[in-house]
Design an enzyme around this catalytic site. Structure first.
Site, mmCIF file in Angstrom:
data_model
loop_
_atom_site.group_PDB
_atom_site.id
_atom_site.type_symbol
_atom_site.label_atom_id
_atom_site.label_comp_id
_atom_site.label_asym_id
_atom_site.label_seq_id
_atom_site.Cartn_x
_atom_site.Cartn_y
_atom_site.Cartn_z
ATOM 1 C CG HIS A 250 -2.056 -1.003 1.065
ATOM 2 N ND1 HIS A 250 -2.794 -1.456 2.139
ATOM 3 C CD2 HIS A 250 -2.556 -1.643 -0.023
ATOM 4 C CE1 HIS A 250 -3.697 -2.326 1.712
ATOM 5 N NE2 HIS A 250 -3.568 -2.455 0.413
ATOM 6 C CG HIS A 380 -3.215 -5.417 -8.005
ATOM 7 N ND1 HIS A 380 -2.926 -4.198 -7.434
ATOM 8 C CD2 HIS A 380 -4.155 -5.993 -7.213
ATOM 9 C CE1 HIS A 380 -3.656 -4.036 -6.342
ATOM 10 N NE2 HIS A 380 -4.412 -5.110 -6.191
#
Length: 401
Positions: A250, A380
């Site tokens: 993150h 992703h």
């Protein structure tokens, strides 16, 4: 380009990135089922038998194929159409408003109202609008209203996390993950509409996590918070979405989003790039597994490893962020990391036989299904190929055709 040029700018690498992206679009098109939902695929592309359609799967397919449309991805228009329809006719709650987390063939499978899911609805609507989809405005307007009226906490400048279907409180939990993806969605909504409110809300969220919180915790990002937005160091929840400790993947994402935000602001003077760099460097140094490659999933607050599982998505996010910094100022250090990550991905994560990426590796760098079944989504992995194809830090879709 001379032979020692950064890999990112080599024409052969750029060609390979485009091919890699198109191969992923071809593989994940098999997710589209006759009833309009998107199935999770097994390693070989066979749809898995689960009947549950989760909101983040639907929305991520729309967003990803919206990025693929200017690249000429086969079937992109159909995927976007079907996903946009499914969001409006299935996930949208016509009784209480908002968007339901899980849908089955029999109806509602999971009726939670999660900010995380609503952020991805906003992302899907915004990306679809940029791609020119005719239904994008109604979805964008609807989810924007829900986010502001139900989730936004003006006093804190952050989004609350979760409610029951009827909007009664589910918990007092507050989290970084939903807000981080809200930044991603808000920035894309600003790119799609030019409405300043989207950019301003993204800036407030970034200010809390990047300027107020990260420096107090060694430039690592606490994931979990109390109702009053105090760090909750003991929280340990869902092992995928809410693991205890900090999640270096993150940090990669927020670092890249800081660059996008700064670019959309007009690249003002200040320390936006410097603080984004601190997040990136701390995560690279903390989480890289020197022996096996890849990044460990979570850290303790002192930077020691908490969960050494290695997933595909932190690698993809680090690739996109390193590409962003090289677009600004190429360096040998960033080029070395960028090469190292692509070498690891090619050796262990990218499936050369069937397409797509393996989501998880065991202690011998073989694919494993400890946390994930099959290849969970395109979001992703395709961005690892698409983001470096653009010369931009923001509005990348304008640079892909």
């Amino acid at each position: 380009m001379p032979s020692n040029a950064p890999l990112l700018f080599e024409p052969e690498h750029q060609s390979w990135l485009r091919t890699q992206a198109l191969e992923q679009y071809a593989f994940f098109k098999k997710s589209l089922m006759p009833d309009g939902r998107f199935a999770v695929l097994d390693y070989d592309g066979t749809p898995l038998t689960s009947d549950l359609q989760e909101l983040h799967t639907t929305t991520r397919m729309v967003h990803s194929y919206a990025l693929g449309r200017p690249l000429g991805a086969d079937g992109a228009a159909e995927v976007i159409d079907r996903g946009m329809s499914y969001l409006w006719t299935h996930h949208r709650d016509t009784n209480h408003g908002g968007y339901l987390w899980g849908i089955t063939s029999d109806g509602i499978g999971d009726d939670r109202k999660l900010a995380y899911g609503h952020a991805f609805v906003l992302l899907a609507a915004s990306s679809a609008k940029i791609a020119g989809h005719p239904d994008a405005d109604r979805l964008l307007d609807d989810v924007s209203q829900v986010l502001v009226e139900r989730y936004w906490e003006e006093d804190h400048g952050l989004f609350a996390d979760e409610f029951n279907r009827d909007w009664s409180p589910m918990s007092t939990y507050r989290g970084m993950n939903a807000n981080m993806h809200s930044v991603e969605a808000l920035l894309t909504a600003y790119e799609a509409t030019g409405e300043r409110d989207f950019l301003d809300r993204a800036g407030r969220i970034l200010d809390f996590f990047v300027y107020q919180t990260a420096p107090q915790h060694g430039w690592r990002l606490p994931e979990h918070y109390t109702e009053t937005w105090q760090v909750d160091p003991d929280y340990d929840g869902n092992p995928m979405f809410r693991p205890g400790g900090t999640t270096p993947g993150h940090s990669f994402e927020l670092s890249r989003l800081m660059l996008q935000y700064w670019d959309l602001l007009g690249r003002p003077d200040g320390d936006h790039v410097a603080v984004a760099r601190r997040l990136l460097d701390q995560a690279l140094n903390d989480a890289w597994h020197a022996e096996l490659g890849g990044f460990v999933y979570t850290l303790n607050f002192d930077g020691s490893w908490r969960r050494a599982d290695r997933y595909w998505w932190p690698v993809t996010e680090a690739i996109g962020t390193l590409a962003g910094f090289q677009k600004l100022a190429p360096s040998t250090e960033d080029d070395a990391w960028y090469r190292k990550l692509w070498d690891h991905a090619k050796a262990h994560l990218i499936d050369p036989e069937n397409g797509g990426w393996f989501p998880e590796l065991d202690e011998t760098n073989q694919p494993t299904g400890h946390q994930f079944e099959g290849k969970p989504d395109i979001y992703h992995s395709v961005q690892a190929a698409v983001l470096p194809l653009s010369t931009r830090l923001s509005r990348i879709a304008e640079d892909l055709s």
